[in-house]
Structure formats: C-alpha cells, structure tokens
Design an enzyme around this catalytic site. Structure first.
Site, short mmCIF file in Angstrom:
data_model
loop_
_atom_site.label_atom_id
_atom_site.label_comp_id
_atom_site.label_asym_id
_atom_site.label_seq_id
_atom_site.Cartn_x
_atom_site.Cartn_y
_atom_site.Cartn_z
N SER A 182 0.82 -1.21 0.00
CA SER A 182 0.00 0.00 0.00
C SER A 182 0.85 1.27 0.00
CB SER A 182 -0.94 0.02 1.20
OG SER A 182 -0.19 -0.01 2.42
N GLY A 183 2.02 1.22 0.63
CA GLY A 183 2.88 2.39 0.70
C GLY A 183 4.07 2.33 -0.22
N SER A 221 5.37 3.13 -6.96
CA SER A 221 6.54 3.43 -7.77
C SER A 221 7.82 3.37 -6.94
CB SER A 221 6.40 4.81 -8.41
OG SER A 221 5.34 4.81 -9.35
N TRP A 270 -2.18 -5.78 -4.97
CA TRP A 270 -2.14 -5.78 -6.42
C TRP A 270 -1.34 -6.96 -6.99
CZ3 TRP A 270 -5.63 -2.33 -6.26
CH2 TRP A 270 -5.50 -1.17 -5.50
N ARG A 311 8.89 -5.69 -18.07
CA ARG A 311 8.37 -4.53 -18.80
C ARG A 311 8.30 -4.81 -20.30
NH1 ARG A 311 11.81 -0.62 -14.79
NH2 ARG A 311 10.21 -0.60 -13.15
N ARG A 323 -19.54 -1.37 -42.30
CA ARG A 323 -20.44 -0.33 -41.83
C ARG A 323 -20.66 0.70 -42.94
NH1 ARG A 323 -24.65 1.49 -38.81
NH2 ARG A 323 -24.26 3.55 -37.89
N GLN A 367 -11.80 9.32 -46.38
CA GLN A 367 -10.38 9.60 -46.16
C GLN A 367 -10.06 9.83 -44.69
OE1 GLN A 367 -8.40 13.43 -47.35
NE2 GLN A 367 -7.40 12.11 -48.87
N GLY A 373 -18.55 3.68 -33.17
CA GLY A 373 -19.64 4.57 -32.79
C GLY A 373 -20.35 4.08 -31.54
N GLU A 392 3.86 -2.63 -13.28
CA GLU A 392 5.29 -2.88 -13.55
C GLU A 392 6.04 -1.59 -13.90
OE1 GLU A 392 6.60 -6.38 -15.49
OE2 GLU A 392 4.71 -7.44 -15.13
#
Length: 422
Positions: free
Chosen positions: A169-170, A173, A197, A284, A309, A320, A380, A404
């Site tokens: 939790s702490g 990163s 996580w 990574r 479609r 285009q 859409g 990660e």
C-alpha cells in the site's frame, strides 16, 4: 540510492532447443542455436521459421480456445482452470525453463511472441502467461540455487502457477519502501506484512515474496523468498473488482508470521532489490508485448468493422478521414512492435536493454490506449456496449501505463540512461 538499484541490469540468456514434453515447441522442431541476430534477419519484425510457427500456433490456439470464452471470463472475473490446463499442455507456461526441468528450453523472445499472440485475443490470458514467464520463472531460474530450481521449475512447467509479490500500500513506484518484515526464528524465516495488487494470486501455487530483513540497511536489507501457498500464516485475500483485465486475478496477500524455510531464500540475503529490478526490467518487455497484442486485436476489429459499416451509401472505410486515422494507428502499432522486439532480442543476446525495455513499455502502453480509443470511436455507439469487443480492449489497455512501473517511472529511467550516456 534509487539510481543505484534501478540501474541494475539482468544478464540472463537462453538457448532455444527442442522441448521434452508435448507442446507446440515439440511441433515446430529444434530452434536455431542461440538467439537470432538482427543482422541475419535484416528486420526486427522478421521471424525465423521456428518463431513464425510458434507465433502462429499460439494465435491459432487463442482464436480457437480463448476467443469463445472472452466475454464470460470478463463478466465473471476468472480464467477457467480447464483453459489454464490447456495453456500448460500448449507449452506456454514454461517457455524458458530448461528441458532438464520439463520446460520448453526456448528464448525470452519466444515468451514475448506468446504474450503478444494471446493478448491479441484476451490480454488477461496474456498477463497470466506473462507473469509466469517473465517474472516468476525468470527470477527462480536466474537467482535460485539448484535445490530451488529442482523443486519448483518442473512444477511451474507442468501445473503450478506463480505470482510475484512486491507491491504494498505504501510502496508503488517507490517499490522498495517495504513494510513487510522478515525475521529469523529457529532456522526459518517468519514473514509478516500485507502485499497488494498481486497478479495471478487467486490461482497461484507459489509466490515470489519480497520482505525487509534489515530495516536499517534500506533497500539493501530486502530479501526475496519463494513461498508455497500452503505455508502456515499465508492467506490470499479478496480479489479486486477492476476496470480492465478482469479475468486476471488481482488480490492482496496477507502474511502473519508466515514460516518460510531458510532454503527458500531466493538469491543472497539482502539482494532482493537486485532480484526485483532485474526481473522487472524483463517484465516490462512482456507488458509491451501485451499492449502490442491488445492494440493489434483492436485494430483488427476496427478494420473489419469499417469495411462493413455503411453511411451515406458507402462503407466508412472509403472516407479519407477514417483511412488516415487507421493509417496513423497502424504506424504507431508497428513502431511499438519494433521497440518491443528490439528490447527482447537485446535481452536474449545479453546486451544492455534497460533503456529499451523502459521505452518499449512507455510507448506501447500509450499507443494501446490511443488505438483502442480509436476503435471505440469507429464503432460509434456500438463501440460503447459490451456486445461488441472493442470496449473491453479499451478498458484492458489502461493498466499498461500503471503496472510494472508507471509511465512517469519509465520516463525517469529513460532520462537517467540518456543523461548518463548509456
């Protein structure tokens, strides 16, 4: 300190040979000795024959076995064990494990191809295979002593699922601000703390767990352990209710004086930071592969849809503005794949790859969000409902910029490398 431990580089390599168990690695025959060099291929995206057959076989499996289950897995938040067993039989759950331990004895690049091919159909299944190969197996194969390898690698190749328990939790990163403690008692280690996580946690049979054995030593006090799910004091907590990759389990891990044998220390005591950094650098690249596969799947759906479609008397593929948007998406996707493949090849050739790994994850994850968003737009109103596949891929893409190592952390890594001339 942060600069020191984040600059550590992994030096593993693998040789692609025939696997000893029944899998697609048997079907494609022996791979060329050693990694395929860029000079011989002339193109980063050109594949050797065994790589091409491997990639095609994994995608054919995903299209046949995974695609019919995608919506149900997303709604129920689980991957059926029957499908997981098929992944083991396919040989993609132990790609780099040496054949002496029952694995595929293939390259890291093969793992990247498998993750990309599976993620093209369902990124949740791609993540299951990614964590197993690029984090758990890599860590044990690189840092485990012979006893750990003999005990766990055959299980990981045949039936066991692994999870990688670093986050708390702490400590997001700032990965090594760990509160989980490891204390020696009666020759064993007692682990106490709470991990968050943790991908694959609900299904996992074993965990690579990081804990602080010496709080006064900072990140150099961290030690890595291999912990069996049946260990006393270990509890897998609730599954998170997530935005995307819902079929992939993400749980908390509770450790209450969890007893771990001394023989289950992974690497040397106090070297857990090195184990984590070297495996995350490789992981990574795996996330980059997941994002390129995911984006390719979304682009496939979008191209097929715009051809059928019709608006104003013709298919919207003839406009285009639509063509230019698809062209830009295809260009971004190709650039991302080039970066991912380059990083994976460098890793197999035991050349520096940290910067390439960070760049590939950064670019591919941001590209995946753009491409999937475009797919939703081109569909859409249909793109906004669950009856069509692109809204799920749009949800799945967001995590790529978070786990990660966030995009900001990748930028920090890249900046450090280029400013130091690496």
């Amino acid at each position: 300190d942060a600069g020191q431990y984040r600059d550590e580089e992994g030096r593993q390599s693998r040789h692609a040979e025939r696997a000893t168990h029944t899998s697609i690695l048997d079907a494609i025959g022996p791979a060329e000795a050693g990694p395929v060099t860029i000079g011989w291929l002339m193109s980063l995206t050109a594949l050797s024959e065994d790589e091409r057959l491997f990639q095609a076989s994994v995608y054919e499996f995903a299209d046949r076995e995974v695609r019919p289950l995608v919506r149900d897995m997303d709604e129920h938040g689980a991957i059926p064990r029957t499908l997981i067993d098929k992944l083991f039989s396919l040989g993609v759950m132990g790609i780099e494990i040496p054949d002496a331990y029952g694995g595929g004895n293939a390259s890291f690049f093969h793992a990247v191809l498998a993750i990309e091919a599976l993620s093209r159909v369902d990124p949740s299944v791609g993540l299951l295979v990614d964590v197993q190969n690029t984090l758990v197996i890599n860590a044990i194969a690189r840092w485990g002593h012979d006893g750990l390898k003999q005990r766990y690698l055959p299980e990981l190749a045949a039936r066991a699922i692994g999870a990688y328990a670093l986050s708390e939790s702490g400590s997001g990163s700032d990965a090594f601000a760990l509160a989980t403690r490891a204390v020696q008692r009666d020759g064993d280690w007692m682990l106490t703390g709470r991990k968050l996580w943790i991908s694959n946690a609900h299904e996992a049979d074993l965990f690579v767990v990081f804990a602080t054995a010496d709080p006064d030593a900072g990140y150099r006090g961290i030690t890595a352990f291999v912990v069996d799910r049946t260990s006393p004091g270990l509890t897998v907590g609730r599954k998170e209710d997530k935005l995307g990759i819902r079929a992939s389990s993400t749980c908390e891990l509770l450790l209450d004086e969890c007893r771990v044998p001394a023989a289950n220390v992974l690497g040397d005591r106090g070297k857990g930071y090195k184990v984590a950094i070297e495996t995350l650098n490789e992981g990574r690249i795996g996330i980059g592969a997941q994002m390129t596969g995911l984006a390719q799947g979304a682009l496939d759906h979008a191209i097929a849809y715009v051809k059928t479609r019709k608006q104003f008397g013709k298919s919207i593929a003839e406009f285009q503005a639509v063509q230019h948007q698809l062209a830009r998406a295809a260009t971004d996707l190709r650039a991302a794949r080039l970066m991912v493949y380059e990083a994976a090849r460098l890793r197999d050739e035991r050349r520096p790859f940290v910067n390439d790994a960070a760049m590939s994850k950064l670019f591919s994850s941001e590209m995946a969000e753009r491409v999937t968003s475009l797919a939703v737009n081109l569909y859409g109103g249909y793109g906004f409902v669950k009856d069509y596949p692109v809204e799920k891929l749009f949800r799945d893409a967001k995590i790529g910029q978070i786990y990660e190592g966030t995009s900001n952390l990748q930028l920090q890594t890249i900046a450090r490398q280029i400013l130091e001339g690496n």
